[in-house]
Design a protein around this motif. Structure first.
Motif: not given
Length: 132
Positions: A33-51
């Motif tokens: 199990x990977x360490x849980x990253x903050x949800x907003x950062x994970x979503x931004x990384x997944x969508x390749x968008x800047x916060x």
């Protein structure tokens, strides 16, 4: 001749080849199990968008549009004349009134540009000369 299965049917060549390629159960990789990253950062990384940067609460607000100035002045008048109208009905009535105004009447409600918003060339004749 192809080997038989438990129920007596002959195995096909594809089935025999597939069973040879299969790895034993012990050779499977276990996932950690990977360490849980903050949800907003994970979503931004997944969508390749800047916060999106957080809005500054102390930033100056935009001036009201001409229609908003008009509606602030006339809302009480319309509500007094039509007390049975809902909030949306009052808005529709104000919109109809705004559309019937002429360009000159609408110009009285347009936001006035401040000296800060004007380009330098336009400000120089307006600004008084500083005499030292």
């Amino acid at each position: 001749m192809a080997p038989n299965t438990k129920d007596g049917k002959a195995k096909s060549k594809k089935t025999i080849q597939a069973t040879k390629k299969m790895k034993p159960a012990a050779a499977k990789k276990t996932t950690t199990k990977k360490s849980a990253a903050p949800k907003s950062a994970a979503v931004a990384k997944k969508n390749n968008r800047k916060m999106k940067a957080a809005a500054d609460p102390n930033a100056p607000k935009k001036p009201l549009s001409g229609f908003m100035k008009f509606s602030q002045e006339h809302r009480a008048i319309v509500k007094g004349a039509n007390p049975d109208l809902s909030f949306g009905g009052i808005g529709k009535k104000l919109g109809d009134m705004w559309r019937t105004l002429s360009g000159d009447e609408k110009a009285a409600y347009k936001p006035v540009k401040s000296v800060v918003d004007m380009p330098i060339a336009a400000v120089e004749p307006v600004a008084p000369a500083i005499v030292a």
